[in-house]
Design a protein around this motif. Structure first.
Motif, PDB file in Angstrom:
ATOM      1  N   TYR A   1     -13.351 -20.052 -27.912  1.00 19.32           N
ATOM      2  CA  TYR A   1     -12.354 -19.701 -28.910  1.00 19.32           C
ATOM      3  C   TYR A   1     -12.732 -20.378 -30.225  1.00 19.32           C
ATOM      4  O   TYR A   1     -13.359 -21.446 -30.235  1.00 19.32           O
ATOM      5  CB  TYR A   1     -10.960 -20.171 -28.492  1.00 19.32           C
TER       6      TYR A   1
ATOM      7  N   GLN B   1     -11.285 -21.377 -34.339  1.00 15.53           N
ATOM      8  CA  GLN B   1     -10.170 -21.466 -35.283  1.00 15.53           C
ATOM      9  C   GLN B   1     -10.720 -21.751 -36.671  1.00 15.53           C
ATOM     10  O   GLN B   1     -11.214 -22.854 -36.941  1.00 15.53           O
ATOM     11  CB  GLN B   1      -9.188 -22.546 -34.874  1.00 15.53           C
TER      12      GLN B   1
ATOM     13  N   ARG C   1      -6.941 -22.539 -41.600  1.00 16.86           N
ATOM     14  CA  ARG C   1      -5.658 -21.885 -41.888  1.00 16.86           C
ATOM     15  C   ARG C   1      -5.455 -20.582 -41.117  1.00 16.86           C
ATOM     16  O   ARG C   1      -4.627 -19.758 -41.496  1.00 16.86           O
ATOM     17  CB  ARG C   1      -5.472 -21.662 -43.387  1.00 16.86           C
TER      18      ARG C   1
ATOM     19  N   ARG D   1      -5.224 -18.651 -37.053  1.00 21.73           N
ATOM     20  CA  ARG D   1      -4.848 -18.957 -35.688  1.00 21.73           C
ATOM     21  C   ARG D   1      -6.064 -18.986 -34.772  1.00 21.73           C
ATOM     22  O   ARG D   1      -7.128 -18.432 -35.097  1.00 21.73           O
ATOM     23  CB  ARG D   1      -3.817 -17.949 -35.186  1.00 21.73           C
ATOM     24  N   LEU D   2      -5.901 -19.637 -33.655  1.00 23.07           N
ATOM     25  CA  LEU D   2      -6.941 -19.696 -32.634  1.00 23.07           C
ATOM     26  C   LEU D   2      -7.204 -18.278 -32.111  1.00 23.07           C
ATOM     27  O   LEU D   2      -6.272 -17.522 -31.847  1.00 23.07           O
ATOM     28  CB  LEU D   2      -6.431 -20.593 -31.506  1.00 23.07           C
TER      29      LEU D   2
END
Lengths: 114, 111
Positions: B36, B38, B41, B43-44
């Motif tokens: 994942y 990020q 600023r 979202r994941l």
């Protein structure tokens, strides 16, 4: 498609106060997750719902944390009473189903307990 | 106990250089692994998962069961790759599947 919605974005409370977070998952997603992310750490799963049933809440501090997903859609996470160590970002995520499916995350709620 | 380890908190490389973000896992069963990302600023979001065997934004990751690793690689880093990267393991637990995240590695690509 609309993403996972969370509110509020930020919250500052004093220790021993109560706080609640709200999450609206992506439409049609059966699985909903609440994660706690403390600064400098990865997200830690607090509770996982499959529709309105709890799949895993083994890491939820049940003496102070509670969560519900009454109609299998929206969910709320509550902390009562809050402690200083609860300061973290609380992330909500949803996926179509359990297992090897993509989880979509909300923006998170940053909680500061003073 | 099941665990995901990302040994580097911060990785800094120059633009155009190869990059490898390390991930090791501890799990006796058949792992399902993800990366994942990020961005600042944002979202994941999912970058890639090993069962898809795909390349996303030039990144690839190969599961090495012998070394219990799932390192993320890109041959030529770009400035826009600067972000926080999390390795994640999905496993079967009592009651259902759950996902464990590593602590994350911050990648900084310098111009």
């Amino acid at each position: 498609e609309a993403g996972v919605a969370q509110s509020p974005r930020y919250k500052i409370i004093e220790k021993r106060q109560s706080v609640a977070f709200w999450c609206n998952p992506i439409s049609g997603h059966a699985t909903l997750y609440w994660y706690q992310q403390i600064l400098g750490q990865g997200p830690k799963l607090l509770i996982q719902f499959q529709n309105n049933g709890v799949v895993d809440d083994s890491q939820l501090p049940k003496d102070r944390f509670s969560a519900e997903r009454l109609k299998g859609v929206d969910s709320t996470l509550k902390i009562q009473p809050a402690k200083l160590e609860d300061s973290a970002v609380y992330l909500c995520a949803s996926s179509l189903e359990q297992g090897v499916t993509t989880a979509f995350f909300g923006q998170g709620t940053r909680l500061t307990v003073v | 106990a099941q665990r995901v380890t990302q040994p580097e908190k911060l990785l800094s490389v120059f633009k155009g250089a190869p990059v490898e973000l390390k991930c090791n896992y501890s799990y006796s069963g058949s792992p399902e692994l993800f990366w994942y990302v990020q961005y600042s600023r944002q979202r994941l979001q999912l970058l890639l998962r090993h069962i898809s065997r795909e390349s996303i934004k030039g990144f690839t990751a190969d599961l090495n069961k012998g070394e219990t690793s799932f390192h993320l690689k890109k041959p030529f880093a770009q400035e826009e790759d600067s972000a926080m990267y999390y390795c994640a393991l999905t496993l079967w637990s009592t009651g259902g599947f759950k996902t464990i995240f590593g602590a994350g590695t911050r990648l900084f690509v310098k111009a």
